[in-house]
Design an enzyme around this catalytic site. Sequence first.
Site, short mmCIF file in Angstrom:
data_model
loop_
_atom_site.label_atom_id
_atom_site.label_comp_id
_atom_site.label_asym_id
_atom_site.label_seq_id
_atom_site.Cartn_x
_atom_site.Cartn_y
_atom_site.Cartn_z
N GLU A 1 -1.28 -5.60 8.56
CA GLU A 1 -0.43 -5.06 9.63
C GLU A 1 -1.02 -5.38 11.00
OE1 GLU A 1 0.38 -0.89 8.99
OE2 GLU A 1 1.15 -1.25 6.97
N LYS B 1 -1.24 -9.44 2.72
CA LYS B 1 -0.48 -9.02 3.90
C LYS B 1 -1.35 -8.05 4.69
CE LYS B 1 3.20 -6.01 3.72
NZ LYS B 1 2.70 -4.88 4.53
N ASP C 1 0.84 -1.21 0.00
CA ASP C 1 0.00 0.00 0.00
C ASP C 1 0.87 1.26 0.00
OD1 ASP C 1 0.88 -0.22 2.59
OD2 ASP C 1 -1.08 0.08 3.53
N SER C 2 2.20 1.07 0.08
CA SER C 2 3.12 2.19 -0.11
C SER C 2 2.89 2.82 -1.49
CB SER C 2 4.58 1.72 0.01
OG SER C 2 4.82 0.61 -0.84
N GLU D 1 9.37 -4.36 10.05
CA GLU D 1 9.78 -3.06 9.49
C GLU D 1 10.27 -2.13 10.60
OE1 GLU D 1 6.91 -1.09 6.97
OE2 GLU D 1 8.16 0.70 6.80
N ASP E 1 -1.15 -6.13 -0.34
CA ASP E 1 -1.46 -5.51 0.96
C ASP E 1 -2.95 -5.25 1.11
OD1 ASP E 1 0.54 -5.08 2.80
OD2 ASP E 1 1.22 -3.20 1.90
#
Length: 285
Positions: free
Chosen positions: A120, A118, A49-50, A187, A88
């Site tokens: 978080e 993925k 999602d970056s 991270e 993501d």
Amino acid sequence: MSKQSNISRMTAPQIAARKGGEPIVSLTAYHAHTAALIDPFVDFMLVGDSLGMVMHGYDTTVPVPLDLMIMHGAAVVRGSSRALVVVDMPFGSYEESPPIAFRNAARVLKETGCGAIKLEGGVHMAKTITYLTTRGIPVMAHIGLTPQSVNVMGGFKTQGREEKEWESLEQDAKAVAEAGAFAVVIEGMAELLAARITKMIAIPTIGIGASVDCDGQILVLEDMLGLSPRVPKFVKEFGHLGQAIETAVQAYATEVKSREFPSREHVYEMKKSKNNTTSKTGSDK
Ligand code: KIV
């Protein structure tokens, strides 16, 4: 089913099996063309999602919508054939409840063709990870600096630089491993702690700003290619494409202005007619 499965890509279980073995190589990918370029060299590519910050000009990843992730995810799957593609889950698409996470993650798998998602979070996402993995959705976890929580963390802050933070970060790592994640991104974490967690859990750790002792590494492709205006300390620029683009575009502008471009080799000539006079209707082939 009479046909044998023709899965030729890397799979989530194959990534999980690399724990403690040859380091896992991964990069982000946002579109078909770059996916094709990196496909031979990476074990998995992450549609991170970056992309909201790198490609769409957002300040954080928080505003990224699910449909945007699906659009980029599908492009990356179309552009690649070998590496596992992980997509993501964006902020707001999975935190509320395991069934909502399942509904959105299933959409991602069905509409992109990717092999895993993925998300978080550590201890507080463990239930959701189990809910998804037991229903056919491979999950890569992401702990340490979790950019979607930027508003509660008060910025993009490295984690675990003080020993008093270690306990809860270790609990996060153990929780996602025990919940069934096939790998975990670590991270922005103090090197010593990332190495310690890598020894502590049974699934591969994928480091970004973490430790060389992680089971694999990931970087944002644009950062390591030298395309990003500013990069964090943990990024090594393996290329200088930003400079290469500037040089090429400057040369193009100069040649357009001087009418050097397009030259004879870049224009279409008229077709010769039968009686050897020039036709008035040139083809565009
Ligand atoms: O969104 C992303 O690119 C990521 C990587 C930095 C791991 O989550």
